[in-house]
Design a protein around this motif. Sequence first.
Motif, PDB file in Angstrom:
ATOM      1  N   SER A 116      18.644  20.693  60.088  1.00 34.04           N
ATOM      2  CA  SER A 116      17.562  20.457  59.015  1.00 34.04           C
ATOM      3  C   SER A 116      18.316  19.420  58.155  1.00 34.04           C
ATOM      4  N   GLU A 120      12.696  18.949  55.715  1.00 33.78           N
ATOM      5  CA  GLU A 120      12.568  19.869  56.426  1.00 33.78           C
ATOM      6  C   GLU A 120      12.484  21.239  55.302  1.00 33.78           C
ATOM      7  N   TYR A 126       9.213  24.875  57.645  1.00 30.61           N
ATOM      8  CA  TYR A 126      10.388  24.957  58.751  1.00 30.61           C
ATOM      9  C   TYR A 126      10.160  25.821  59.774  1.00 30.61           C
TER      10      TYR A 126
END
Length: 284
Positions: A116, A120, A126
């Motif tokens: 990530s 994000e 997420y």
Amino acid sequence: MHRRKRLFILLILLAFVILAIVFSIWQNNSIVITRTDYANEKIPSTFNDFKIVQISDLHNKLFGKEQKQLLEKVSGETPDIIVITGDLIDQRKYDLEKAMVFVQGAVKIAPVYYVSGNHEAWSGDYETIKTRLEDFGVIVLDNAEIEIIRGDDHIKILGLSDPDFLTSSYIEGTDATLVKKSLNGWKDENGFKVLLSHRPELFNLYRDANMDLVFSGHAHGGQFRLPFIGGLIAPDQGLFPKFTSGSYTEGSTTLFVSRGLGNSIIPQRLFNRPEIVVVTLKRQ
């Protein structure tokens, strides 16, 4: 005479504006591929010529219909694996479907590994992003590791979750608590270690944790690049950032920083075309 002179000047200005627009479109949409060999005696012989394609900071950007231009370039490199180092999406213009178009095509080319980025982390969505990635077969490595095996040999792919899961904006800075915890757990592991992390500015932590090869993004190449100066500004590095593009080696650790593909706060690149990074492992 004066009228002709004014007309001539206007035509010159018009031509300049047209050229500037064309140049801007080219700078932001023409993908460059940066290919590098990386040699290390720790690389097992079965992984000689193992090719890694890095994608970073897509930020929902489209390169042709159904990401055709981007996917064709990735496929043309015949990678053994594809690594995505964060910011597939952009929190300000959140569109998960655009990001998934690339992912759907990428998993057909080679195994895909993902960590990530701050976008994000700040998206508030997420878990949905992670679920969608895993549904397509992407291996999500946020604070996790995996071994890739060839014959009797293996290399390790390790991944860090972006530290901005612990913050809410750039103003709060970076909380590297979880990054340090994960790295400390991997520090004494044996074998060749490839680390995926969105953040290049934490290079000293990766070096101190005995990582061999690191892939990062986040800096967008410094957004505007000037000869002899390099990038001008990058998130979490400020003006004249150190880690923006190419490779950096300290001790036994080498960091590759992708200039990324899309844009976020600043919508324009200058002398800084979108980039795909390709690294081929070589047993030294």
